[in-house]
Motif scaffolding. Structure first.
Motif, short mmCIF file in Angstrom:
data_model
loop_
_atom_site.label_atom_id
_atom_site.label_comp_id
_atom_site.label_asym_id
_atom_site.label_seq_id
_atom_site.Cartn_x
_atom_site.Cartn_y
_atom_site.Cartn_z
N ALA A 258 0.79 -1.23 0.00
CA ALA A 258 0.00 0.00 0.00
C ALA A 258 0.82 1.28 0.00
O ALA A 258 0.27 2.37 0.13
CB ALA A 258 -0.94 0.01 1.20
N THR A 259 2.13 1.17 -0.18
CA THR A 259 2.94 2.39 -0.17
C THR A 259 3.06 3.05 -1.54
O THR A 259 3.63 4.12 -1.66
CB THR A 259 4.35 2.12 0.40
OG1 THR A 259 4.99 1.13 -0.39
CG2 THR A 259 4.27 1.68 1.86
N SER A 260 2.48 2.40 -2.56
CA SER A 260 2.52 3.01 -3.89
C SER A 260 1.45 2.38 -4.78
O SER A 260 0.85 1.36 -4.44
CB SER A 260 3.90 2.80 -4.54
OG SER A 260 4.15 1.43 -4.78
N GLY A 261 1.22 3.02 -5.90
CA GLY A 261 0.36 2.46 -6.95
C GLY A 261 -1.05 2.12 -6.54
O GLY A 261 -1.71 2.85 -5.80
N ILE A 262 -1.52 0.99 -7.04
CA ILE A 262 -2.90 0.54 -6.81
C ILE A 262 -3.16 0.33 -5.31
O ILE A 262 -4.24 0.68 -4.81
CB ILE A 262 -3.19 -0.74 -7.61
CG1 ILE A 262 -3.20 -0.43 -9.10
CG2 ILE A 262 -4.52 -1.37 -7.19
CD1 ILE A 262 -3.25 -1.64 -10.01
N GLY A 263 -2.20 -0.21 -4.59
CA GLY A 263 -2.38 -0.43 -3.15
C GLY A 263 -2.61 0.87 -2.40
O GLY A 263 -3.48 0.97 -1.54
N LYS A 264 -1.84 1.90 -2.75
CA LYS A 264 -1.98 3.20 -2.10
C LYS A 264 -3.34 3.83 -2.43
O LYS A 264 -4.02 4.36 -1.55
CB LYS A 264 -0.84 4.12 -2.54
CG LYS A 264 -0.81 5.45 -1.82
CD LYS A 264 0.45 6.22 -2.21
CE LYS A 264 0.59 7.52 -1.48
NZ LYS A 264 1.84 8.20 -1.86
N ALA A 265 -3.74 3.74 -3.68
CA ALA A 265 -5.04 4.27 -4.10
C ALA A 265 -6.18 3.53 -3.40
O ALA A 265 -7.19 4.14 -3.01
CB ALA A 265 -5.18 4.18 -5.62
N THR A 266 -6.03 2.24 -3.23
CA THR A 266 -7.04 1.43 -2.55
C THR A 266 -7.15 1.83 -1.08
O THR A 266 -8.25 1.98 -0.55
CB THR A 266 -6.71 -0.07 -2.69
OG1 THR A 266 -6.64 -0.40 -4.09
CG2 THR A 266 -7.77 -0.92 -2.02
N ALA A 267 -6.01 2.02 -0.42
CA ALA A 267 -6.01 2.45 0.97
C ALA A 267 -6.70 3.81 1.12
O ALA A 267 -7.51 4.01 2.04
CB ALA A 267 -4.59 2.52 1.51
N ALA A 268 -6.43 4.72 0.19
CA ALA A 268 -7.07 6.04 0.23
C ALA A 268 -8.58 5.90 0.06
O ALA A 268 -9.36 6.57 0.75
CB ALA A 268 -6.49 6.92 -0.87
N ALA A 269 -9.01 5.03 -0.84
CA ALA A 269 -10.44 4.83 -1.08
C ALA A 269 -11.14 4.28 0.16
O ALA A 269 -12.24 4.74 0.52
CB ALA A 269 -10.66 3.91 -2.27
N PHE A 270 -10.53 3.32 0.84
CA PHE A 270 -11.12 2.78 2.07
C PHE A 270 -11.22 3.86 3.14
O PHE A 270 -12.23 3.98 3.82
CB PHE A 270 -10.33 1.58 2.59
CG PHE A 270 -10.62 0.29 1.89
CD1 PHE A 270 -11.90 -0.22 1.85
CD2 PHE A 270 -9.61 -0.44 1.29
CE1 PHE A 270 -12.19 -1.43 1.21
CE2 PHE A 270 -9.87 -1.64 0.65
CZ PHE A 270 -11.16 -2.14 0.60
N ALA A 271 -10.17 4.66 3.30
CA ALA A 271 -10.18 5.72 4.30
C ALA A 271 -11.27 6.75 3.99
O ALA A 271 -12.01 7.16 4.89
CB ALA A 271 -8.81 6.40 4.36
N ARG A 272 -11.40 7.13 2.73
CA ARG A 272 -12.45 8.08 2.33
C ARG A 272 -13.84 7.52 2.59
O ARG A 272 -14.77 8.27 2.88
CB ARG A 272 -12.32 8.40 0.84
CG ARG A 272 -11.23 9.36 0.50
CD ARG A 272 -11.35 9.77 -0.98
NE ARG A 272 -10.17 10.45 -1.43
CZ ARG A 272 -9.26 9.96 -2.26
NH1 ARG A 272 -9.41 8.74 -2.76
NH2 ARG A 272 -8.21 10.66 -2.60
N ALA A 273 -14.00 6.22 2.48
CA ALA A 273 -15.30 5.57 2.67
C ALA A 273 -15.66 5.41 4.15
O ALA A 273 -16.74 4.92 4.48
CB ALA A 273 -15.32 4.21 1.99
N GLY A 274 -14.75 5.82 5.04
CA GLY A 274 -15.03 5.72 6.47
C GLY A 274 -14.50 4.47 7.13
O GLY A 274 -14.78 4.21 8.31
N ASP A 275 -13.76 3.68 6.39
CA ASP A 275 -13.15 2.48 6.95
C ASP A 275 -11.81 2.81 7.58
O ASP A 275 -11.27 3.90 7.40
CB ASP A 275 -12.96 1.42 5.86
CG ASP A 275 -14.27 0.91 5.30
OD1 ASP A 275 -15.19 0.66 6.10
OD2 ASP A 275 -14.38 0.79 4.07
N ARG A 276 -11.26 1.86 8.33
CA ARG A 276 -9.92 2.01 8.90
C ARG A 276 -8.97 1.28 7.97
O ARG A 276 -9.04 0.05 7.84
CB ARG A 276 -9.91 1.40 10.29
CG ARG A 276 -8.68 1.73 11.07
CD ARG A 276 -9.08 1.79 12.53
NE ARG A 276 -8.14 1.16 13.40
CZ ARG A 276 -8.47 0.31 14.36
NH1 ARG A 276 -9.69 -0.06 14.53
NH2 ARG A 276 -7.56 -0.15 15.17
N ALA A 277 -8.11 2.04 7.30
CA ALA A 277 -7.17 1.48 6.32
C ALA A 277 -5.83 1.23 6.99
O ALA A 277 -5.24 2.14 7.58
CB ALA A 277 -7.00 2.43 5.14
#
Length: 84
Positions: A9-28
């Protein structure tokens, strides 16, 4: 709120996915091998919501089990780490 572990999750698709979960109110949980990169990514994404870091190598089963145990209940796992 779901606990979501994203490996690689420190780059690329993993990082974008972590950001999406955080924006959705989840704990990433940003997971990676490099502590500095994990810390930087957590700082960058924390404005989106709850983001925490986990430093471990997914190729190491014991380290992976220990990291998952720190999270408690894991609701979502996204495997985005490149393992060779």
């Amino acid at each position: 709120m779901r606990n979501c572990i994203i490996t690689g999750a420190t780059s690329g698709i993993g990082k974008a996915t972590a950001a999406a979960f955080a924006r959705a109110g989840d704990r990433a949980f940003v997971a990676g091998r490099d502590a500095d990169k994990v810390e930087t990514t957590v700082r960058e994404l924390s404005s989106f919501g709850k983001v925490e870091g986990l430093v471990f190598d997914v190729a190491d089963q014991k380290a992976t089990e220990t990291a998952f145990a720190k999270v408690g209940t894991v609701h979502v796992v996204v495997s985005s780490a490149g393992v060779c």
